[in-house]
Write a protein that holds these residues in place. Sequence first.
Motif, PDB file in Angstrom:
ATOM      1  N   UNK A 289      -1.188 -15.158  15.904  1.00  0.00           N
ATOM      2  CA  UNK A 289      -2.005 -14.200  14.622  1.00  0.00           C
ATOM      3  C   UNK A 289      -0.992 -13.433  14.398  1.00  0.00           C
ATOM      4  N   UNK A 290      -0.352 -12.772  15.370  1.00  0.00           N
ATOM      5  CA  UNK A 290       0.785 -12.224  15.033  1.00  0.00           C
ATOM      6  C   UNK A 290       0.271 -10.306  14.342  1.00  0.00           C
ATOM      7  N   UNK A 291      -1.323 -10.237  14.682  1.00  0.00           N
ATOM      8  CA  UNK A 291      -1.583  -8.784  14.057  1.00  0.00           C
ATOM      9  C   UNK A 291      -0.614  -7.178  14.619  1.00  0.00           C
ATOM     10  N   UNK A 292      -0.421  -6.741  13.696  1.00  0.00           N
ATOM     11  CA  UNK A 292      -0.489  -5.563  14.053  1.00  0.00           C
ATOM     12  C   UNK A 292      -1.019  -4.469  14.294  1.00  0.00           C
ATOM     13  N   UNK A 293      -0.847  -3.311  15.284  1.00  0.00           N
ATOM     14  CA  UNK A 293      -1.726  -2.371  14.592  1.00  0.00           C
ATOM     15  C   UNK A 293      -2.021  -1.977  13.533  1.00  0.00           C
ATOM     16  N   UNK A 294      -1.170  -1.152  13.026  1.00  0.00           N
ATOM     17  CA  UNK A 294      -0.473  -0.629  11.444  1.00  0.00           C
ATOM     18  C   UNK A 294      -1.563  -2.078  10.963  1.00  0.00           C
ATOM     19  N   UNK A 295      -2.093  -3.029  10.385  1.00  0.00           N
ATOM     20  CA  UNK A 295      -2.782  -3.498  10.068  1.00  0.00           C
ATOM     21  C   UNK A 295      -4.097  -3.745  10.363  1.00  0.00           C
ATOM     22  N   UNK A 296      -4.542  -3.551  11.591  1.00  0.00           N
ATOM     23  CA  UNK A 296      -5.615  -3.514  12.113  1.00  0.00           C
ATOM     24  C   UNK A 296      -6.869  -2.473  11.693  1.00  0.00           C
ATOM     25  N   UNK A 297      -5.433  -1.037  11.748  1.00  0.00           N
ATOM     26  CA  UNK A 297      -6.093  -0.100  11.655  1.00  0.00           C
ATOM     27  C   UNK A 297      -6.795   0.361  10.036  1.00  0.00           C
ATOM     28  N   UNK A 298      -5.662  -0.317   8.707  1.00  0.00           N
ATOM     29  CA  UNK A 298      -6.091  -0.783   7.948  1.00  0.00           C
ATOM     30  C   UNK A 298      -7.482  -1.301   7.422  1.00  0.00           C
ATOM     31  N   UNK A 299      -7.863  -1.767   7.746  1.00  0.00           N
ATOM     32  CA  UNK A 299      -9.087  -3.042   8.020  1.00  0.00           C
ATOM     33  C   UNK A 299     -10.611  -1.723   7.890  1.00  0.00           C
ATOM     34  N   UNK A 300     -11.195  -2.409   7.137  1.00  0.00           N
ATOM     35  CA  UNK A 300     -12.706  -1.421   6.328  1.00  0.00           C
ATOM     36  C   UNK A 300     -13.702  -2.178   7.121  1.00  0.00           C
TER      37      UNK A 300
END
Length: 613
Positions: A289-300
């Motif tokens: 997956x390699x998800x980043x904190x900054x991406x996860x914080x954008x999820x509504x």
Amino acid sequence: MCGIVGYIGTKRACPILLAGLSRLEYRGYDSAGISTIEKDGLSLVKDKGRVKVLEDKPEINSLKGTIGIAHTRWATHGKPSKENSHPHQDNHKIFSVVHNGIIENFQELRSMLEKNGYNFLSQTDTEIIPNLIHYYYEKEHENTVHAFLKAVRNCCLDLKGSFAIEVISKLFPKNMIVVRKDSPLVIGTCEDEKYLSSDIPAILSYTRDFYFLNDLEFALLENTCVKFYNVNLEEIDKPSSSIEWNAAASEKNGYEDFMLKEIYEQPTAIRETIGSKISLDNKCDFEELRFTKSYLETIDKIYIVACGTAMHAGLAGKNVIEKLCRIPVEVDIASEFRYRNPILNEKILCIFISQSGETADTIAALKLAKRCGSKTIALTNVIGSSITREADYSMYTHAGPEIAVASTKAYTSQVLLVNMLAVYFAEILGNTDVSEISNIKQEMLNLPKKIEETFSCKDAIQEFAKKIYQEKDVFFLGRGIDETVAKEGALKLKEISYIHSESYPAGELKHGPISLIENGITVISILTDSALMEKTISNIQEVISRGAKTLVITSHACDPSMFDETIQIPDTITYLSPILSIIPLQLLAYYISKEKGLDVDKPRNLAKSVTVE
Ligand code: M6R
């Protein structure tokens, strides 16, 4: 939804094809057929009924060819009958075809072919395919394999809908052509043999090396080689993948039915799904997956989209994501989601759960989400399945092949994997109490042992099944996460015992459904969430006072005299409780079906993977 097999090699094709059909019978079982290339042309043996009917036909013994195709059907167009069974041939008996899927524009194509002098013997959509191939082949000016390939390609360009197709021709006795679009088909490869199948387990005993076709890619097979072509008929390279499942996993191994075997495989399935991803010392790692904190914080918002049992796994996983990640989660039925114009954009993450990875509605919903800019994760059990080729990311349950139509070990592995995903996100986001996460991880690691303990309910469940197997209606109640298990318990029961079963949030009963409760009716309740327990017990009292017979599945101390039957299961944290509380309900559905003398693994009207809308 129909199973197709094919063989091209050095041995007699017929026994290999029949063995493959038997393994694929769970995908459809109302008729079966086979076509091989013999010295005097194409053979065709087919009939209504199960594979056994085909095996018992005397003509089967005379088939000596080393190339053949075969099919077991789940009827869509036209009732189960000999004429409607596959394979189908063109009017000149030059091409034999098996097909899984639905050709949506078959009426239009059939009219065109009829105007051009073709006749039809069946009501199927499939019969247009060999005739359309013939129609295009006649337009070619050469009798070459390339002309055969071109005719198949031109035919496929006219088809709207979904298809996995195998074609053989008496003009090309060393070849077979296969193609797929939105329907499953895998190619197993050995040195001088090639095996085709709708799924991997059916041919695992021959090979572990597989090729997976993308939509509208064509494979031209000989026994020693496979060439791949894109839709423009340019040759393309395709790597093969090695599959780790072992062949024994697709056999009953002494169990009476696959469903029972798969229920008892749950400790292993859970252990394998955890793998090395969960440990108390390290963060949960999904390198795929390699998800980043900054991406996860954008999820509504997160959508979990799936069908049937897989959707129930999503419902069971909703709360843990919301609690640990503080991201709202909505769970949707794929066939509804895709048509309801959902709000989708790059701030929405969509998770699609599918055991088979081939469910048409789930894949269509995924394609819609992708088109709208949302990131997509496929959560599936089958490596190389269609959904993994569509999704941005794929993650796997390692439950091993699930053959019984009623899903059991896939469900518990899916619930676990959604919990693991929640932990993975939470550890990246870093806003959840570390001790809460450690507790969840510890409980995940305890699950295999606790599932083993849960199996001790088997005798009591079997006895209860004997008492209620003739009932017409059964109700399932629960609150919170227990209600999601009630839904799955009711689905399992209706699916394989044909008893009408409904689930309700316990607190909703008095808003209508309680009027259905009458003397002697069975009500099954799940009580694992201690915070909601007293409330649910009050609701159970309400049905007892109206004459209901009660079975309670609980992980807490309960006075057994309160209910007709109490099944005690081990306690765990609420988020993981469905993995234990569903087990008595799986066993109950199984034993009721056995008491009724039904075919547990192949319930009527159902098929394992629903590859049509
Ligand atoms: O292969 P999938 O997980 O996408 O299948 C979804 C449903 O068709 C499936 O779960 C179905 O509900 C099962 N037969 C239930 O036991």
